[in-house]
Design an enzyme around this catalytic site. Structure first.
Site, PDB file in Angstrom:
ATOM      1  N   GLU A  29       4.389  15.156   1.210  1.00 26.72           N
ATOM      2  CA  GLU A  29       3.052  15.734   1.001  1.00 26.72           C
ATOM      3  C   GLU A  29       1.931  14.757   1.324  1.00 26.72           C
ATOM      4  O   GLU A  29       0.796  15.158   1.477  1.00 26.72           O
ATOM      5  CB  GLU A  29       2.917  16.267  -0.442  1.00 26.72           C
ATOM      6  CG  GLU A  29       2.829  15.216  -1.544  1.00 26.72           C
ATOM      7  CD  GLU A  29       4.178  14.618  -1.951  1.00 26.72           C
ATOM      8  OE1 GLU A  29       5.186  14.910  -1.285  1.00 26.72           O
ATOM      9  OE2 GLU A  29       4.196  13.849  -2.916  1.00 26.72           O
ATOM     10  N   SER A  84       8.412  10.324 -13.787  1.00 28.81           N
ATOM     11  CA  SER A  84       9.280  11.356 -14.356  1.00 28.81           C
ATOM     12  C   SER A  84       9.261  11.370 -15.884  1.00 28.81           C
ATOM     13  O   SER A  84       9.323  12.432 -16.498  1.00 28.81           O
ATOM     14  CB  SER A  84      10.705  11.179 -13.846  1.00 28.81           C
ATOM     15  OG  SER A  84      11.171   9.873 -14.099  1.00 28.81           O
ATOM     16  N   ILE A  88       7.818   5.704  -2.667  1.00 28.72           N
ATOM     17  CA  ILE A  88       7.011   4.952  -3.644  1.00 28.72           C
ATOM     18  C   ILE A  88       7.815   4.824  -4.938  1.00 28.72           C
ATOM     19  O   ILE A  88       8.017   5.810  -5.641  1.00 28.72           O
ATOM     20  CB  ILE A  88       5.662   5.663  -3.928  1.00 28.72           C
ATOM     21  CG1 ILE A  88       4.883   5.874  -2.611  1.00 28.72           C
ATOM     22  CG2 ILE A  88       4.827   4.864  -4.920  1.00 28.72           C
ATOM     23  CD1 ILE A  88       3.697   6.820  -2.748  1.00 28.72           C
ATOM     24  N   HIS A 111       7.959  11.310  -0.274  1.00 28.60           N
ATOM     25  CA  HIS A 111       6.785  12.177  -0.453  1.00 28.60           C
ATOM     26  C   HIS A 111       6.330  12.724   0.899  1.00 28.60           C
ATOM     27  O   HIS A 111       5.514  12.088   1.563  1.00 28.60           O
ATOM     28  CB  HIS A 111       5.609  11.360  -1.004  1.00 28.60           C
ATOM     29  CG  HIS A 111       5.814  10.812  -2.367  1.00 28.60           C
ATOM     30  ND1 HIS A 111       5.371  11.451  -3.504  1.00 28.60           N
ATOM     31  CD2 HIS A 111       6.381   9.659  -2.791  1.00 28.60           C
ATOM     32  CE1 HIS A 111       5.669  10.738  -4.563  1.00 28.60           C
ATOM     33  NE2 HIS A 111       6.284   9.638  -4.164  1.00 28.60           N
ATOM     34  N   CYS A 171      10.390  12.985  -5.287  1.00 31.04           N
ATOM     35  CA  CYS A 171      10.403  11.694  -5.988  1.00 31.04           C
ATOM     36  C   CYS A 171      10.623  11.865  -7.494  1.00 31.04           C
ATOM     37  O   CYS A 171      11.731  12.161  -7.900  1.00 31.04           O
ATOM     38  CB  CYS A 171       9.145  10.906  -5.639  1.00 31.04           C
ATOM     39  SG  CYS A 171       9.385   9.144  -5.912  1.00 31.04           S
TER      40      CYS A 171
HETATM   41  N1  GLN Z   1       9.615   5.750 -10.308  1.00 34.94           N
HETATM   42  C1  GLN Z   1       9.050   7.015 -10.663  1.00 34.94           C
HETATM   43  C2  GLN Z   1       9.825   7.673 -11.791  1.00 34.94           C
HETATM   44  O1  GLN Z   1      10.739   7.166 -12.325  1.00 34.94           O
HETATM   45  C3  GLN Z   1       8.963   7.969  -9.491  1.00 34.94           C
HETATM   46  C4  GLN Z   1       7.931   7.490  -8.507  1.00 34.94           C
HETATM   47  C5  GLN Z   1       7.286   8.564  -7.693  1.00 34.94           C
HETATM   48  O2  GLN Z   1       7.350   9.751  -8.002  1.00 34.94           O
HETATM   49  N2  GLN Z   1       6.597   8.148  -6.673  1.00 34.94           N
HETATM   50  O3  GLN Z   1       9.498   8.760 -12.168  1.00 34.94           O
END
Ligand code: GLN
Length: 196
Positions: free
Chosen positions: A179, A48, A136, A177, A78
């Site tokens: 996808e 992010s 994830i 996710h 996510c």
């Molecule tokens: N931990 C990630 C973040 O802070 C997000 C992980 C993901 O999109 N699989 O953006």
């Protein structure tokens, strides 16, 4: 229906494939002009902080925030969920989100020991069958405000559960996710229910 996938970083291709399988036309979005052309947007998983900083570099941060405010259907998975949250916990210093969903999201909430895992989620609003969900380094939703509908929860212990799929009007977010498993139920819900 032309749906854009924000293509600055993250698992863009997988979203394009899922959207096309649901009957939508999908293009990548990297410029303000491409953003203007799409009717809806998907913000993929990835990191992010990186997506936000590249959005600034590509002059997309303000335009995306404004489109979200003016009602563009948007789905974030996510990292995308983090970017749609009005408030982020455990954010990197100075980290900003596009915002739009009245919720507090905790980044990397599941902790190191279970950085990544798969599970089946029961989410009748999204699918009659359990959804195979891949997490994830995922966030979870710590608090939801008015008008936020919880579509799925992750049961952590007997008394401990957190929302991992939410909707507020034309905005949809999942901590997992869909996808990457080939399960189309979340994308189908986005196209058929959120975008309609
Ligand atoms: N931990 C990630 C973040 O802070 C997000 C992980 C993901 O999109 N699989 O953006």
């Amino acid at each position: 229906m032309l749906v854009g996938v924000l293509a600055l970083q993250g698992d863009v291709r997988e979203h394009i494939v899922s959207l096309e399988k649901c009957g939508a036309d999908a293009i990548t979005v990297r410029t303000p002009q491409e953003l203007k052309e799409v009717e809806a947007l998907v913000i993929p998983g990835g990191e992010s902080t990186t997506i936000a900083s590249l959005a600034h570099t590509f002059d997309l941060f303000e335009p995306i925030s404004l489109r979200i405010k003016s009602g563009m259907p948007t789905y974030g998975s996510c990292a995308g969920m983090i970017l749609l949250a009005d408030q982020i916990l455990d954010a990197k210093a100075g980290q900003k989100s596009f915002g739009g969903i009245n919720m507090i999201v905790r980044r990397n909430a599941f902790g190191r020991q279970i950085d990544s895992f798969e599970t089946d989620l029961i989410a009748p609003a999204l699918s009659a069958n359990p959804i195979r969900a891949v997490f994830i380094r995922a966030p979870w939703v710590e608090e939801t405000g008015k008008d936020v509908e919880i579509l799925a929860r992750y049961q952590r212990g007997e008394a401990d559960s957190y929302p991992v799929a939410v909707r507020q009007g034309r905005l949809l977010a999942t901590a997992f996710h869909p996808e990457i498993t080939g399960d189309l139920s979340v994308h189908r819900y986005f196209i058929d229910e959120v975008c309609k």
